[in-house]
Design a protein around this motif. Structure first.
Motif, short mmCIF file in Angstrom:
data_model
loop_
_atom_site.label_atom_id
_atom_site.label_comp_id
_atom_site.label_asym_id
_atom_site.label_seq_id
_atom_site.Cartn_x
_atom_site.Cartn_y
_atom_site.Cartn_z
N LEU A 102 0.83 -1.20 0.00
CA LEU A 102 0.00 0.00 0.00
C LEU A 102 0.86 1.25 0.00
O LEU A 102 1.93 1.28 0.61
CB LEU A 102 -0.90 0.02 1.24
N ASP A 103 0.36 2.28 -0.66
CA ASP A 103 1.00 3.59 -0.63
C ASP A 103 0.44 4.38 0.55
O ASP A 103 -0.68 4.12 1.02
CB ASP A 103 0.71 4.37 -1.91
N LYS A 104 1.22 5.35 1.03
CA LYS A 104 0.76 6.24 2.11
C LYS A 104 0.86 7.69 1.66
O LYS A 104 1.84 8.08 1.03
CB LYS A 104 1.62 6.07 3.37
N TRP A 105 -0.15 8.45 2.00
CA TRP A 105 -0.10 9.90 1.83
C TRP A 105 0.58 10.49 3.05
O TRP A 105 0.31 10.08 4.19
CB TRP A 105 -1.49 10.49 1.73
N ILE A 106 1.43 11.47 2.85
CA ILE A 106 2.10 12.17 3.95
C ILE A 106 1.51 13.58 4.05
O ILE A 106 1.48 14.32 3.07
CB ILE A 106 3.62 12.28 3.69
N PHE A 107 1.04 13.91 5.23
CA PHE A 107 0.47 15.23 5.51
C PHE A 107 1.34 15.92 6.54
O PHE A 107 1.97 15.28 7.37
CB PHE A 107 -0.95 15.10 6.08
N GLY A 108 1.34 17.26 6.50
CA GLY A 108 2.08 18.02 7.50
C GLY A 108 1.42 19.36 7.78
O GLY A 108 0.69 19.90 6.95
N ILE A 109 1.68 19.84 8.97
CA ILE A 109 1.28 21.19 9.37
C ILE A 109 2.42 21.76 10.21
O ILE A 109 3.01 21.04 11.03
CB ILE A 109 -0.07 21.21 10.13
N THR A 110 2.74 23.02 10.00
CA THR A 110 3.81 23.66 10.76
C THR A 110 3.21 24.65 11.75
O THR A 110 2.05 25.06 11.62
CB THR A 110 4.78 24.41 9.84
N ARG A 111 4.01 25.02 12.72
CA ARG A 111 3.55 26.00 13.71
C ARG A 111 3.04 27.29 13.03
O ARG A 111 1.96 27.75 13.36
CB ARG A 111 4.67 26.32 14.72
N PRO A 112 3.78 27.88 12.07
CA PRO A 112 3.24 29.10 11.42
C PRO A 112 1.90 28.86 10.71
O PRO A 112 1.03 29.72 10.76
CB PRO A 112 4.34 29.49 10.43
N ASP A 113 1.74 27.68 10.07
CA ASP A 113 0.45 27.36 9.44
C ASP A 113 -0.67 27.42 10.48
O ASP A 113 -1.72 28.02 10.27
CB ASP A 113 0.43 25.94 8.85
#
Length: 120
Positions: A102-113
């Motif tokens: 299976l493939d995985k999506w990578i998500f991110g959020i930063t402090r400034p976001d």
């Protein structure tokens, strides 16, 4: 930092979530979550992940939070997008489950976001 997800109306544990430092660095955090299928679509995941993101940025000095979702898991993708995570890429053939890669999506959020979207 593991947490149980409890349904308020029934006081039942319906899932769990956790914050994990990446490579021992508390400023770089990975978030994981799972909810029992019969409780999907009721807002529990969104509420739990919002609380975890708030905890990481407000109380734990995190600078970045990442999350991995199996490609095609649209409900989990929507939860993260509602909370301002950005889809950053795909890890191809990242996990073998019952003999299927299976493939995985990578998500991110930063402090400034997060700060830009959560200021009164």
């Amino acid at each position: 930092l593991p947490f149980a997800i409890i349904e308020k109306e029934t006081n039942l544990m319906i899932g769990g979530c956790s914050l994990r430092p990446i490579d021992g660095d508390p400023q770089m955090v990975n978030i994981g979550y799972a909810i029992a299928p019969k409780f999907h679509g009721k807002g529990h995941g969104t509420q739990a992940i919002k609380a975890m993101v708030h905890e990481a940025f407000s109380n734990r000095k995190a600078q970045r939070i990442s999350a991995e979702v199996f490609e095609g898991n649209i409900p989990s993708k929507r939860i993260l997008e509602k909370i301002d995570f950005t889809l950053e890429g795909t890890l191809r053939r990242a996990h073998c489950k019952q003999g299927k890669w299976l493939d995985k999506w990578i998500f991110g959020i930063t402090r400034p976001d997060w700060e830009n979207n959560n200021t009164p």
